[in-house]
Design a protein around this motif. Structure first.
Motif, short mmCIF file in Angstrom:
data_model
loop_
_atom_site.label_atom_id
_atom_site.label_comp_id
_atom_site.label_asym_id
_atom_site.label_seq_id
_atom_site.Cartn_x
_atom_site.Cartn_y
_atom_site.Cartn_z
N ASP A 9 0.83 -1.20 0.00
CA ASP A 9 0.00 0.00 0.00
C ASP A 9 0.86 1.26 0.00
N PHE A 10 1.95 1.23 0.75
CA PHE A 10 2.86 2.38 0.76
C PHE A 10 3.49 2.56 -0.62
N TYR A 11 3.84 1.46 -1.26
CA TYR A 11 4.41 1.49 -2.61
C TYR A 11 3.45 2.16 -3.59
N ILE A 12 2.16 1.85 -3.45
CA ILE A 12 1.15 2.44 -4.33
C ILE A 12 0.85 3.88 -3.93
N ASN A 13 0.57 4.09 -2.64
CA ASN A 13 0.12 5.40 -2.17
C ASN A 13 1.20 6.47 -2.25
N SER A 14 2.46 6.06 -2.20
CA SER A 14 3.56 7.03 -2.29
C SER A 14 3.98 7.30 -3.73
N SER A 15 3.23 6.73 -4.69
CA SER A 15 3.44 6.98 -6.12
C SER A 15 4.73 6.39 -6.68
N ILE A 16 5.31 5.42 -5.98
CA ILE A 16 6.52 4.77 -6.51
C ILE A 16 6.18 4.03 -7.80
N HIS A 17 5.02 3.38 -7.81
CA HIS A 17 4.63 2.59 -8.98
C HIS A 17 4.44 3.46 -10.21
N PHE A 44 15.54 11.72 -13.03
CA PHE A 44 14.80 12.96 -12.81
C PHE A 44 13.31 12.73 -13.04
N ALA A 45 12.97 12.01 -14.11
CA ALA A 45 11.57 11.71 -14.42
C ALA A 45 10.95 10.83 -13.33
N PHE A 46 11.70 9.85 -12.86
CA PHE A 46 11.21 8.92 -11.84
C PHE A 46 10.90 9.66 -10.53
N PHE A 47 11.89 10.35 -9.99
CA PHE A 47 11.70 11.05 -8.71
C PHE A 47 10.77 12.26 -8.86
N GLY A 48 10.83 12.92 -10.02
CA GLY A 48 9.95 14.06 -10.25
C GLY A 48 8.48 13.64 -10.31
N THR A 49 8.23 12.48 -10.88
CA THR A 49 6.86 11.96 -10.94
C THR A 49 6.34 11.67 -9.54
N ILE A 50 7.18 11.08 -8.72
CA ILE A 50 6.78 10.77 -7.33
C ILE A 50 6.43 12.06 -6.59
N ILE A 241 -12.47 -2.39 -21.23
CA ILE A 241 -13.76 -3.09 -21.34
C ILE A 241 -14.28 -3.51 -19.97
N PHE A 242 -13.39 -4.01 -19.11
CA PHE A 242 -13.81 -4.54 -17.82
C PHE A 242 -13.78 -3.50 -16.69
N ALA A 243 -13.48 -2.24 -17.04
CA ALA A 243 -13.48 -1.19 -16.02
C ALA A 243 -14.90 -0.84 -15.61
N ASN A 244 -15.11 -0.72 -14.31
CA ASN A 244 -16.39 -0.25 -13.78
C ASN A 244 -16.17 0.34 -12.39
N GLU A 245 -17.19 0.98 -11.87
CA GLU A 245 -17.07 1.70 -10.59
C GLU A 245 -16.85 0.78 -9.39
N LYS A 246 -17.11 -0.52 -9.56
CA LYS A 246 -17.00 -1.45 -8.43
C LYS A 246 -15.61 -2.07 -8.33
N ARG A 247 -14.75 -1.78 -9.28
CA ARG A 247 -13.39 -2.33 -9.23
C ARG A 247 -12.62 -1.74 -8.05
N SER A 248 -11.68 -2.52 -7.53
CA SER A 248 -10.87 -2.04 -6.41
C SER A 248 -9.88 -0.99 -6.91
N LYS A 249 -9.30 -0.26 -5.96
CA LYS A 249 -8.34 0.79 -6.32
C LYS A 249 -7.11 0.21 -7.01
N TYR A 250 -6.81 -1.06 -6.75
CA TYR A 250 -5.62 -1.67 -7.35
C TYR A 250 -5.79 -1.92 -8.85
N TYR A 251 -7.04 -1.94 -9.30
CA TYR A 251 -7.30 -2.16 -10.73
C TYR A 251 -6.62 -1.08 -11.57
N THR A 252 -6.69 0.15 -11.08
CA THR A 252 -6.03 1.25 -11.79
C THR A 252 -4.66 1.58 -11.20
N SER A 253 -4.61 1.74 -9.88
CA SER A 253 -3.38 2.22 -9.24
C SER A 253 -2.22 1.24 -9.36
#
Length: 270
Positions: A9-17, A44-50, A241-253
């Motif tokens: 979760d920290f990996y995702i929430n801190s924008s490392i991914h 620069f792009a990696f750390f700047g994106t984070i 195609i399979f995107a919908n509002e009920k998908r978990s946050k991990y589907y996109t993040s």
């Protein structure tokens, strides 16, 4: 298992991914234009994106809403500050023209987040603008900066890749907007809010066609790249195609944001 979940979760929430996704696209650019691998630009792009993504995501919590920061947010803030120091370090390793261009995209990020005019909302809340700003910034950072820093001449291939990269990010953001439809402010006027989920998917799937066929207009047609792009198009199409509002946050993040990383890895495998 809980500790691994918290680390993930920290990996995702801190924008490392998402930082790795940006890094992958920079590497893709360096490969496609036969640019010698430049660690300062990619880092620069990696750390700047984070830093940029964390600033955009958590600015409202830390500044506007005055929400008391949890331990995780404090850790993300500290991590972001360390990344900011690294951004500054790599910034001074870039060429002058690259530094100027980077400042331009930094200004766009600030405009996207902060209200510069009295009684005005930030650009993030300008109706229908968000998706274009995000796509433009990604094209500039992952395509423009590496070419400028390497002094590569701008030709037809550059403009074709700009269109491809813009379409790629645009479609990926459409997936995010479908997932976030229930939570987005109606005043944002995202694409799904304006035309509905079904039509948004049709738009996204339609855009994948020019994304793929633009490759045929390149000066040097690469058969392996055509195969890789076909795999990429099919993968994005399934996500859409399979995107919908009920998908978990991990589907996109995690999964949707993995597309640029998978694209780069496929390139390395081929």
């Amino acid at each position: 298992m809980r500790i691994f979940r918290r680390i993930f979760d920290f990996y995702i929430n801190s924008s490392i991914h998402v930082g790795f996704s940006c890094y992958a696209l920079v590497r893709m650019t360096q490969y496609m234009f036969h640019i010698p691998v430049s660690e300062p630009v990619a880092s620069f792009a990696f750390f700047g994106t984070i830093v940029g993504y964390n600033f955009v995501k958590y600015d409202a919590l830390a500044r506007a809403k005055k929400v008391k920061m949890r331990k995780e947010l404090k850790a993300i803030a500290l991590f972001s500050f360390c990344c900011f120091l690294l951004v500054c370090y790599y910034f001074f390793l870039l060429e002058k023209i690259t530094q100027i261009t980077a400042i331009v995209f930094l200004s766009i990020t600030l405009l996207y987040t902060l209200p510069f005019f009295p009684n005005r909302v930030n650009a993030r809340n300008w109706a229908g603008v968000k998706i274009y700003i995000v796509a433009l910034c990604w094209v500039g950072v992952t395509l423009g900066l590496p070419l400028l820093d390497a002094g590569t001449p701008i030709g037809l291939d550059f403009y074709l890749k700009c269109m491809q990269r813009f379409i790629l990010v645009f479609v990926l953001v459409l997936i995010f907007e479908i997932i976030d439809l229930a939570n987005d402010d109606p005043h944002l006027k995202t694409v799904p809010q304006q035309i509905g989920v079904k039509r948004t998917k049709i738009v996204g799937l339609s855009l994948l066609l020019p994304f793929y066929f633009l490759e045929f207009f390149k000066s040097n047609l690469n058969k392996n790249q055509l195969i890789i792009n076909l795999i990429l198009v099919l993968m994005i199409a399934l996500f859409l195609i399979f995107a919908n509002e009920k998908r978990s946050k991990y589907y996109t993040s995690f999964w949707a944001e993995s597309v640029p990383i998978i694209w780069w890895l496929l390139l390395l495998l081929f």
